[in-house]
Write a protein that holds these residues in place. Structure first.
Motif: not given
Length: 539
Positions: A200-211
């Motif tokens: 159901d999700f598109p390929v993200p423009f960006e995805a980061y783990d900010l932790t």
């Protein structure tokens, strides 16, 4: 939806239901700001930071593991005992050379992040920084540094009928407007994590783990959930394509683009204020049009003046629509309030702790007392407990940890109650609030339990919209009930008898803000919401 505040005269559980934050992402609304009162504190260092420093000093009689648990229960970073994440306020952004020089003095500033002042709301801008406690005098002595506030305290993570109830189906179909699906709009979601394997999700423009760091250079790109499915659920409510359900369970903007920022700890799902600020700043930097944050809780001031709220207001001023969960605390019995006239003491407020365990319960309870009386910094209000056991074995105590005043004139005091309750027992502690002012009007005093197990016997559901939803520019979203039963992916039926369809959910936090600003700003379907299922086993 708002309710009238309860003003008693002085004689003087989050429920596991996630509010649907982006159910109204197609609605862009404005938010009124309030003027800031002058800062009255003489020390640049927030007393809250000093209290955190003291708490991190391990008592000789307390084992290291018990000390760690106590710190984490209070929302502090038990992995950093020598400093903490802070908002470092300055009149202008510091240059690279200035930042480098400060790092050599134990003040490590996050590069590339500056939250500007917001006219009429926040008088100075700030950098995020990790400040060593040994470097607090360096902050005091540097005229460029205006004040230092904590950014360490953690917040907790707070569909087929929803889109129809609020008219999003009509918008997507072009009935009277549009059609609009969110195509071409960049939506940023900051949450616990995301199942990127879900169709159901598109390929993200960006995805980061900010932790994992402080900038894209050191942020991990692994954003999977580890302890809660919260982020997958929320993101699908916003822009899920509905692929796995033939379009039935699609989000409000199924054509939108996605930026995802993991802010939830992989250990417990909670998020620091610093990571929330980084997410908001990053979303604005990549031109996200909409930002969603379904995290929150009770904070030091609850008046919209704190660092994450300034970051929200700055993003809103730059054209980002920021949606924040109002909270799930209306029925949690975590807030009480009473009106106390000058020179008087309130009637007793009951605070009860049940101990279901087979051992003595001695976990500290943390309480925040907040008020606005027109004389910021006077410290006129104090909390007392009238039935502590103060002698012999099992002695109890109530200790003032810190007292501070916000730039908007809100006063706050944090207290620690150390209870001792026998196995299987129960005790009601009787609190009274004292107003030592010699003159003036009665003041409405708020008492919040921020950590622990106790609840108030006569709770006040008003004033429970949490931080950072209380930001001037945040669109704080309450939860509307769209169904009371559903069948899960395994065929099991679920029914919530305390819900009433087409009403405000009983757990949804109520306003107003403590200075009277109307909150929440709107309500949207957010009770028994069906959304994407997390693929991680056990979540």
């Amino acid at each position: 939806m708002n309710v009238q505040p309860r003003a008693r005269q002085a004689r003087p559980e989050a429920r596991g239901r996630t509010a649907c934050l982006l159910a109204a992402i197609w609605l862009i609304v404005g938010a009124a700001g309030l003027g800031a009162a002058p800062e009255t504190r003489t020390d640049k260092i927030s007393p809250v930071i000093l209290a955190h420093r003291d708490a991190k000093r391990q008592p000789l009689a307390l084992a290291a593991e018990a000390h760690r648990r106590d710190l984490e229960a209070r929302g502090l970073n038990a992995g950093d005992l020598s400093g903490e994440s802070c908002a470092l306020y300055t009149e202008r952004p510091l240059s690279a050379a200035e930042r480098e020089a400060l790092e050599g003095r134990g003040i490590a500033i996050v590069p590339g992040l500056w939250i500007p002042p917001v006219a009429g709301r926040h008088p100075q801008g700030f950098h995020l920084a990790r400040v060593a406690y040994d470097s607090l005098d360096a902050v005091r002595d540097d005229p460029r540094l205006v004040r230092l506030e904590s950014a360490e305290i953690r917040s907790r993570p707070l569909n087929d009928l929803a889109t129809g109830q609020m008219g999003a189906d009509d918008v997507q179909a072009g009935q009277g407007v549009g059609p609009f699906s969110g195509a071409g709009v960049r939506i940023a979601v900051a949450d616990s994590g995301l199942d990127l394997t879900h169709a159901d999700f598109p390929v993200p423009f960006e995805a980061y783990d900010l932790t994992t760091g402080t900038s894209p250079a050191d942020w991990s790109t692994t954003v999977a959930n580890t302890v809660t499915p919260h982020g997958t659920h929320v993101t699908a409510s916003a822009l899920g394509r509905g692929t796995r359900s033939n379009g039935r369970y699609r989000g409000s903007a199924p054509g939108a683009n996605l930026c995802f920022y993991k802010i939830g700890s992989s250990a417990n799902g909670s998020a620091t204020e610093a990571d929330m600020i980084e997410a908001i700043d990053r979303a604005a930097a990549v031109n996200a049009r909409v930002f969603s944050l379904s995290y929150g809780g009770f904070s030091t001031y609850m008046d919209g003046s704190e660092a994450a709220e300034q970051a929200i207001d700055a993003a809103e001023a730059a054209g980002v629509a920021v949606f924040v969960a109002a909270g799930n605390d209306a029925a949690a019995k975590l807030h009480d309030s009473v009106s106390v006239a000058p020179g008087t003491t309130s009637d007793a407020l009951g605070f009860t702790i049940n101990n279901p365990y087979s051992t003595s319960y001695e976990t500290p309870q943390y309480l925040q007392v907040i008020w606005r009386d027109g004389t910021p910094g006077a410290d006129n209000v104090s909390l007392v407990c009238t039935n502590l056991k103060t002698t012999g074995p099992g002695r109890e105590s109530l200790t003032l940890l810190s007292g501070s005043t916000s730039v908007r004139g809100t006063e706050s005091r944090e207290y620690q109650l150390n209870p001792v309750i026998a196995a299987g027992g129960q005790k009601t502690y009787w609190f009274r609030l004292q107003n030592s002012a010699g003159a003036g009007a009665a003041v409405l005093v708020h008492l919040y339990r921020t950590s622990g197990a106790g609840t108030f016997d006569t709770p006040d559901s008003a004033f429970t919209v949490g931080h950072p939803a209380v930001a001037d520019g945040a669109i704080a979203v309450g939860a509307w009930t769209q169904r009371r039963s559903w069948i899960d992916a395994w065929g099991s039926s679920h029914y919530y008898p305390d819900l009433t369809v087409n009403t405000l959910a009983p757990f949804s936090s109520r306003g107003p803000r403590i200075d009277g600003l109307r909150k929440p700003d709107l309500v949207a379907p957010g009770a028994a919401t069906i959304s994407a299922r997390e693929s991680v086993p056990g979540l």
